[in-house]
Design a protein around this motif. Sequence first.
Motif, short mmCIF file in Angstrom:
data_model
loop_
_atom_site.label_atom_id
_atom_site.label_comp_id
_atom_site.label_asym_id
_atom_site.label_seq_id
_atom_site.Cartn_x
_atom_site.Cartn_y
_atom_site.Cartn_z
N UNK A 136 0.84 -1.20 0.00
CA UNK A 136 0.00 0.00 0.00
C UNK A 136 0.87 1.25 0.00
N UNK A 137 0.39 2.27 -0.65
CA UNK A 137 1.14 3.53 -0.73
C UNK A 137 1.22 4.22 0.63
N UNK A 138 0.20 4.04 1.46
CA UNK A 138 0.17 4.70 2.77
C UNK A 138 0.00 3.65 3.86
N UNK A 139 0.88 3.67 4.86
CA UNK A 139 0.86 2.66 5.92
C UNK A 139 -0.45 2.62 6.72
N UNK A 140 -1.17 3.74 6.94
CA UNK A 140 -2.43 3.63 7.67
C UNK A 140 -3.49 2.79 6.95
N UNK A 141 -3.36 2.64 5.64
CA UNK A 141 -4.28 1.76 4.92
C UNK A 141 -3.93 0.31 5.25
N UNK A 142 -2.65 0.02 5.25
CA UNK A 142 -2.19 -1.35 5.55
C UNK A 142 -2.53 -1.75 6.98
N UNK A 143 -2.26 -0.86 7.95
CA UNK A 143 -2.45 -1.23 9.35
C UNK A 143 -3.85 -0.92 9.89
N UNK A 144 -4.72 -0.35 9.05
CA UNK A 144 -6.10 -0.09 9.44
C UNK A 144 -6.32 1.21 10.19
N UNK A 145 -5.28 1.97 10.47
CA UNK A 145 -5.42 3.23 11.22
C UNK A 145 -6.29 4.25 10.49
N UNK A 146 -6.41 4.10 9.18
CA UNK A 146 -7.25 5.02 8.40
C UNK A 146 -8.72 4.91 8.81
N UNK A 147 -9.08 3.81 9.44
CA UNK A 147 -10.47 3.59 9.84
C UNK A 147 -10.80 4.17 11.22
N UNK A 148 -9.84 4.86 11.84
CA UNK A 148 -10.01 5.37 13.20
C UNK A 148 -10.60 6.78 13.26
N UNK A 149 -11.06 7.31 12.15
CA UNK A 149 -11.67 8.63 12.15
C UNK A 149 -10.67 9.76 12.01
N UNK A 150 -11.14 10.97 12.28
CA UNK A 150 -10.31 12.15 12.13
C UNK A 150 -10.78 13.21 13.11
N UNK A 151 -9.95 14.23 13.32
CA UNK A 151 -10.35 15.33 14.18
C UNK A 151 -10.57 16.60 13.35
N UNK A 152 -11.01 17.65 14.01
CA UNK A 152 -11.32 18.90 13.31
C UNK A 152 -10.10 19.50 12.63
N UNK A 153 -8.93 19.36 13.25
CA UNK A 153 -7.72 19.93 12.65
C UNK A 153 -7.35 19.21 11.35
N UNK A 154 -7.55 17.90 11.30
CA UNK A 154 -7.27 17.15 10.07
C UNK A 154 -8.19 17.62 8.94
N UNK A 155 -9.47 17.83 9.25
CA UNK A 155 -10.40 18.31 8.23
C UNK A 155 -10.07 19.74 7.81
N UNK A 156 -9.67 20.57 8.75
CA UNK A 156 -9.27 21.94 8.43
C UNK A 156 -8.07 21.91 7.48
N UNK A 157 -7.11 21.02 7.74
CA UNK A 157 -5.93 20.89 6.88
C UNK A 157 -6.33 20.45 5.47
#
Length: 195
Positions: free
Chosen positions: A129-150
Amino acid sequence: MNKLNKLSFTALILCIIAFPAGASAESYIVLEGDSFYTIAKDNNLPLTHLQIANERSGFQLKAGETITIPDSVSTENKELMAKLVHAEAKGEPYEGKVAVATVVLNRVDSSKFPDTVKDVIYEKAGGVYAFSPVKNGAINNGYDAEAMKAVNEAVAFRDRGMGSLYFYNPDKVSSDNWIFSRETIKTIGNHRFAK
């Protein structure tokens, strides 16, 4: 050349400089009665994104003026990008979070990568996978307001970044990895951003 044509020509040149060939934006000639609000609404864009893309803060426009309309990114794709940003750049400076989101958009705009946000994020080449959070499943843990602002900032300033297509943490990558052969553009926090 009359004043209106000179103004339109100048605006067009500025758009070409700010959004070079291949950039995800289009020019629009303002009609009588148009405003940033109505154009943003018609193009399903946040008003601030349209204003930022045109380096303006007011609402009024003049008929005949040429402005830039950036491509819209769906809410679903923004949420997916925010999840990636949160997983990849948690604890990093805000500027680094914007840069991570910008890498995703730069890949979408590059002929070297898939054409959609989802396909870029879930890309798998050579079984990796190009991004490790896809491989380890961390991408499924949601996001916070700062991530969306970015993410929203990256979308608003799309194609105004430094052209980075990669980022990595040099402390977490072996020194013989191919990523070290890429030209480093900038280091932000623990990440290096490269072409």
